[in-house]
Design an enzyme around this catalytic site. Structure first.
Site, PDB file in Angstrom:
ATOM      1  N   ASP A   1      42.491  44.659  30.947  1.00 43.62           N
ATOM      2  CA  ASP A   1      42.334  44.711  32.403  1.00 43.62           C
ATOM      3  C   ASP A   1      43.475  45.366  33.158  1.00 43.62           C
ATOM      4  OD1 ASP A   1      44.131  42.709  31.845  1.00 43.62           O
ATOM      5  OD2 ASP A   1      43.379  41.336  33.362  1.00 43.62           O
ATOM      6  N   GLU A   2      44.396  46.019  32.468  1.00 44.16           N
ATOM      7  CA  GLU A   2      45.469  46.693  33.198  1.00 44.16           C
ATOM      8  C   GLU A   2      46.017  47.858  32.389  1.00 44.16           C
ATOM      9  OE1 GLU A   2      49.192  44.558  33.754  1.00 44.16           O
ATOM     10  OE2 GLU A   2      48.587  43.099  32.240  1.00 44.16           O
TER      11      GLU A   2
ATOM     12  N   ASP B   1      45.534  47.069  37.993  1.00 47.05           N
ATOM     13  CA  ASP B   1      45.319  45.716  37.466  1.00 47.05           C
ATOM     14  C   ASP B   1      44.008  45.188  38.039  1.00 47.05           C
ATOM     15  OD1 ASP B   1      45.649  43.288  36.245  1.00 47.05           O
ATOM     16  OD2 ASP B   1      47.353  42.642  37.446  1.00 47.05           O
TER      17      ASP B   1
END
Length: 367
Positions: free
Chosen positions: A108-109, A14
């Site tokens: 983003d993860e 993350d």
């Protein structure tokens, strides 16, 4: 109590304050300062906040005005999604050097299954550390990670030592880790559900584990089984490189509240066209059409209709949305409208997750 279920080596990576960190990376003048990606105008919404801003209570989804009250020195920056996607693709390329089993959750993860990896490294902990270092060395951005035996625990663990840290939960530590966890930190337990659990005397994983499956189903419906299983470390969903969406949607927040249904229909037509574009781009169609209405007092209402056939055409989407709009009288002026399509024509044979997140794409936010 030993962990009794199939053990995989799963990493959840993350990125730390991704959008805001990218802005600080590209603009050195923003480094070390409170930054919010979004807008501070009347209808502005914070999409992401730097850690400097979070110290003042600035959070994503907060109105720009409220964020500015919390942090008068807050610097607002308009989002640049093309830039975020560009960097996200570079991060994903790093992931793929280690394993082909990469399941992106957002820009983003992502989850990575490194049970068998391209370097033959038996330590998922060391792989996660190496990946985080490579992201920093190559892109100048920090990431956190969670490492454990399944996706659920890995995702929860990735939040433990944020920012710029990681947490490994070994198989033998799973029961204790989950029992001691605050209930609001369980992935899938939102603010409303947490409040309901508090009223039922459930404050930790241990409290949740003490409840029977029937009790949880009675109070939380289908989600009750999910809670019963995950608190026992049961989450068998594999890392799937291609996630199957459960719904596709588009929505629009207006710069001024709408009280006239004529103006609402104009906006719904725009949303229907955008939704058609997104559906056809992904070769999807669905049977259930949902109209989302957010009133000026922030009360949220949804109205849905299931058709007997799959649709993706904007004209059918619009007509159904119109029907739903006129279904009941509006309770107030409207600040947001959205249309989503679910019950999609995807492969029903694939194993579904107990708590699969719907893909919902926001058409426009007024910044």
């Amino acid at each position: 109590m030993a962990y009794e279920f199939p053990v995989r080596k799963i990493i959840h990576v993350d990125m730390d304050a991704f959008y805001a960190s990218v802005e600080q990376l590209d603009n050195p003048e923003l480094r070390g300062k409170p930054v919010a990606v979004g807008g501070g105008a009347k209808r502005g919404v914070v999409a992401a906040a730097s850690y400097e801003a979070r110290k003042f209570g600035v959070r994503s989804a907060m109105s720009g005005q409220a964020a500015k009250r919390n942090c008068p020195e807050l610097i607002f920056v308009k989002p640049r999604f093309d830039r975020y996607k560009e960097i996200s693709s570079k991060i994903r390329a790093i992931f793929l050097e280690y394993t082909d089993l990469v399941e992106p959750l957002s820009l983003d993860e992502a989850y990575l299954d490194v049970t068998e990896n391209k370097f033959g490294n038996p330590s998922a902990t060391m792989i996660a550390k190496e990946i985080r270092q490579r992201i920093y060395d190559q892109l100048g951005l920090r990431a956190s990670a969670g490492i454990s035996v399944n996706k659920f625990i890995a995702k929860v663990a990735s939040d433990v030592n944020k920012p710029n840290g990681q947490k490994t939960v070994d198989p033998e530590d799973v029961p204790e880790f989950l029992e001691q966890l605050e209930i609001r930190k369980f992935y899938g337990v939102g603010k409303v559900t947490a409040e309901k659990m508090y009223q039922l005397g459930i404050f930790t994983g241990k409290d949740l584990k003490d409840k029977s499956e029937d009790f949880l189903k009675t109070h939380f419906g289908k989600s009750g089984k999910f809670y019963y299983q995950v608190v026992r470390g049961i989450h068998l969903s594999p890392v799937k490189p291609e996630r199957t969406p459960k719904s596709v949607g588009a929505e629009r927040t207006f710069s001024e509240n709408l009280s006239s249904e004529i103006f609402m229909l104009e906006r719904l037509e725009q949303i229907a066209h955008e939704l058609e574009r997104r559906l056809k781009k992904n070769q999807l169609a669905g049977k259930t059409i949902t109209l989302k209405i957010k009133y000026s007092d922030f009360k949220l209402q949804t109205r849905a209709k299931t058709l007997s056939y799959f649709v993706a055409d904007h004209s059918v989407l619009l007509e159904t949305a119109k029907e739903l709009l006129y279904q009941d009288a509006l309770q107030n002026s409207v600040r947001l409208l959205g249309i989503s399509v679910s019950n999609l024509n995807t492969d029903r044979g694939q194993e579904s997750e107990a708590k699969e997140e719907a893909i919902a794409v926001q058409l426009q936010i007024e910044f």
